[in-house]
Enzyme design. Structure first.
Site: not given
Length: 309
Positions: A261, A67, A64
């Site tokens: 993660v 992002k 992530s």
């Protein structure tokens, strides 16, 4: 400035007895195979000093954290119009919540939860084939990190595609509300590949430097975004960058950050440095347990905080 090398060495030594704490992200088969007993730290200052400790040279899946880079690309494409499709508020629920998405009629709460990132990927996909959009992201990450060797781990991308049922549900949900403009499988092809970008702590810290230096990479002189946009991306990282643990991270660390993660965290000390930490064991809200501890110790030792500058 404090002796950063001594500080990162001390932090690494202090956390060594705790290696293996937390749980790896076992719902993605490739991530379940990663040895949790690893910890890397890298600080790259705006002056170009690099301070590393532990497993800072080991490649990991940024997940992530990607992002942040996709948000930068999407804002470059559509500017403030992006916020018609994605909110800017902390979620207060799990990063892959479907309930919240239904309640808010297909408009994700922020660009850093999964639904929001999928909507951002849809924006970046506009005018491209999926392969081209993935290439655009990879080219951008290589540009901001000034490193042409950065690549995508195809085995991780395949692993995510084969198990990403909830992400398919989120994407179909948004498509039903008219907030996804491309075929779901195309958007998720981009999304799963962006999450599978593989980097080490040094590369990641370098890639985040533009957010520490008012939108320009001070080592290359490359202008990436305006100072205003860099400031706003940092604001979103501070308030939304750690899923449902964002408030706690702001309280303990006090710096903008984005976790993944895969166990990585990118943190920004505006005007001073970009910091990357990595340790695969996660806490209960999906953030690196030892990585978060390392950043809390770093903030305490250096006094770095957006609330104190």
């Amino acid at each position: 400035m404090a002796d950063l090398q001594a500080i990162v060495d001390d932090i690494h030594a202090a956390l060594l007895p705790r290696l293996g704490e937390g749980a790896v992200a076992d719902y993605i088969p490739q991530l379940a195979k990663v040895d949790p007993k690893q910890l890397g730290l890298a600080i790259v200052t705006t002056d170009g000093d690099i301070n590393i400790a532990g497993d800072a040279g080991t490649q990991f899946s940024i997940q992530s954290i990607s992002k942040v880079f996709m948000l930068t690309l999407a804002l470059g494409k559509v500017g403030e119009q992006l916020w018609n499709r994605v909110g800017r508020e902390p979620s207060g629920s799990a990063f892959n919540s479907i309930v919240q998405l239904e309640h808010e009629h297909g408009i994700p709460r922020n660009p850093f939860i999964n639904a929001g990132a999928i909507a951002v990927s849809d924006v970046v996909l506009s005018g491209h084939q999926p392969r081209e959009a993935i290439g655009e992201l990879l080219q951008f990450v290589r540009y901001v990190a000034d490193d042409e060797t950065i690549s995508i781990d195809e085995s991780v991308a395949r692993s995510e595609t084969s198990t990403g049922y909830r992400n398919f549900a989120l994407a179909n949900f948004m498509r039903a509300f008219g907030n996804l403009h491309h075929p779901v499988e195309h958007v998720l092809g981009v999304y799963f590949h962006q999450c599978a970008v593989s980097m080490n702590c040094v590369q990641l810290a370098k890639a985040g430097l533009y957010l520490a230096a008012r939108g320009t990479n001070p080592l290359t002189g490359h202008s990436v975004v305006s100072p205003k946009r860099a400031r706003r991306i940092n604001a979103l990282m501070l308030t939304c960058g750690h899923y449902d643990g964002s408030g706690d991270f702001a309280y303990r660390v006090g710096l903008p950050g984005k976790s993944g993660v895969g166990g990585g965290i990118l943190a920004v000390a505006p005007g001073i440095a970009s910091i990357a930490v990595w340790s695969p064991g996660l806490n209960k809200v999906g953030n690196s347990l030892l990585g978060s501890a390392a950043l809390e110790m770093l903030a305490a030792r250096t006094g770095w905080s957006v609330f104190d500058m």
